[in-house]
Scaffold this motif. Structure first.
Motif, PDB file in Angstrom:
ATOM      1  N   ILE A  94     -40.206  24.729  17.091  1.00 50.48           N
ATOM      2  CA  ILE A  94     -39.364  23.985  18.034  1.00 50.48           C
ATOM      3  C   ILE A  94     -37.965  23.791  17.452  1.00 50.48           C
ATOM      4  CG2 ILE A  94     -39.039  21.743  19.136  1.00 50.48           C
ATOM      5  CD1 ILE A  94     -42.068  21.567  19.436  1.00 50.48           C
ATOM      6  N   ASP A  95     -37.898  23.442  16.172  1.00 49.60           N
ATOM      7  CA  ASP A  95     -36.596  23.253  15.520  1.00 49.60           C
ATOM      8  C   ASP A  95     -35.798  24.551  15.512  1.00 49.60           C
ATOM      9  OD1 ASP A  95     -37.266  20.641  15.051  1.00 49.60           O
ATOM     10  OD2 ASP A  95     -37.803  20.936  12.942  1.00 49.60           O
ATOM     11  N   ARG A 133     -30.625  27.577  20.380  1.00 51.07           N
ATOM     12  CA  ARG A 133     -29.954  27.155  21.613  1.00 51.07           C
ATOM     13  C   ARG A 133     -28.607  26.513  21.302  1.00 51.07           C
ATOM     14  NH1 ARG A 133     -33.324  23.803  25.945  1.00 51.07           N
ATOM     15  NH2 ARG A 133     -34.247  25.888  26.118  1.00 51.07           N
ATOM     16  N   ARG A 134     -28.564  25.712  20.230  1.00 46.95           N
ATOM     17  CA  ARG A 134     -27.294  25.080  19.854  1.00 46.95           C
ATOM     18  C   ARG A 134     -26.253  26.129  19.475  1.00 46.95           C
ATOM     19  NH1 ARG A 134     -30.723  21.234  17.331  1.00 46.95           N
ATOM     20  NH2 ARG A 134     -30.476  22.285  15.310  1.00 46.95           N
ATOM     21  N   ARG A 137     -21.368  29.120  20.834  1.00 45.75           N
ATOM     22  CA  ARG A 137     -20.635  30.362  21.087  1.00 45.75           C
ATOM     23  C   ARG A 137     -20.056  30.377  22.496  1.00 45.75           C
ATOM     24  NH1 ARG A 137     -24.922  32.894  18.173  1.00 45.75           N
ATOM     25  NH2 ARG A 137     -25.937  33.431  20.147  1.00 45.75           N
ATOM     26  N   ARG A 138     -20.853  29.873  23.453  1.00 41.50           N
ATOM     27  CA  ARG A 138     -20.379  29.835  24.832  1.00 41.50           C
ATOM     28  C   ARG A 138     -19.169  28.915  24.955  1.00 41.50           C
ATOM     29  NH1 ARG A 138     -24.955  28.019  28.027  1.00 41.50           N
ATOM     30  NH2 ARG A 138     -25.747  30.127  27.662  1.00 41.50           N
TER      31      ARG A 138
END
Length: 245
Positions: free
Chosen positions: A220-221, A227-228, A233-234
């Protein structure tokens, strides 16, 4: 020759205990069946250490170990779970979940034989730990609904074939002089387990469940970190285009 056969005796003991676990489960002795799996785990821990201590490691022993593990930590725990909790569910669901667990365990073992992992870590939950969790969890079948057992079995199956890293304690060595005492350790473990079956099984369940959940949390981490990074980057791209747009 005899010396090189000693590790295989522990491996065959693992297989024998797995078979005993299956037969006890079929006779409705869930507690003792779980104990057989736990003691099989001890035999599995010792065979590799004994082999290294005696300089008796071999491809034959490696393959025999995997075959034994499929029975003791794949088939036996799945059958224990089925007899204890799943037999009242719809056959299609109960049979599928019962079959999936040893199948994924076999995949885990096959991958391990080809790609052992990285130093100090297993890749994916080792099948002895997964089987130990499932068989000891079955002791709580009167307090845990069958659907929880289904979820647990599927989660453990996933963790076995996942790429989650788990600490590897197998390289902790066994002194050569201690090899002679290994059978005594197994005998003592059997005696203690027979005298205190419920207490030992539930204590082992807690330890193994924590080990399994450690990897689940790591996964999960890792996904959260990925995702972070993607969001960062986005955001950086949007800021760049906004500045240069």
């Amino acid at each position: 020759m005899i010396q090189k056969s000693i590790p295989s005796l522990f491996t065959l003991g693992n297989l024998l205990l797995g078979m005993f676990g299956i037969m006890m489960a079929l006779n409705g002795k869930i507690g003792m069946a779980a104990i057989m799996v736990i003691i099989a785990m001890l035999a599995d821990c010792l065979d590799g250490r004994v082999a290294r201590a005696l300089g008796a490691e071999s491809e034959f022993g490696k393959e025999l170990d995997s075959l034994s593990d499929v029975v003791s930590f794949g088939v036996a725990p799945a059958l224990i779970m089925y007899v204890a909790s799943l037999h009242d569910l719809h056959n299609a669901l109960a049979w599928s979940v019962t079959a999936i667990f040893p199948m994924f365990g076999a995949l885990r073992l096959a991958r391990f034989n080809v790609h052992p992992g990285i130093p100090g870590y297993f890749i994916g939950l080792p099948i002895p730990a997964a089987g130990g969790v499932l068989s000891t969890l079955s002791l709580f079948h009167k307090d845990v609904p069958p659907v929880f057992m289904v979820i647990a079995a599927l989660l453990l199956s996933y963790l076995m074939v996942s790429t989650v890293k788990y600490p590897n304690f197998k390289k902790v060595g066994l002194p050569r002089k201690a090899v002679i005492g290994a059978p005594v350790v197994v005998i003592i473990a059997v005696a203690v387990a027979v005298v205190f079956p419920d207490q030992i099984s539930k204590m082992i369940f807690v330890l193994l469940a924590l080990y399994a959940l450690y990897g689940f949390k790591q996964n999960i981490d890792r996904l959260a970190a990925r995702r972070r990074r993607r969001n960062r980057r986005r955001s950086d791209d949007e800021a760049y285009h906004s500045k240069n747009g």
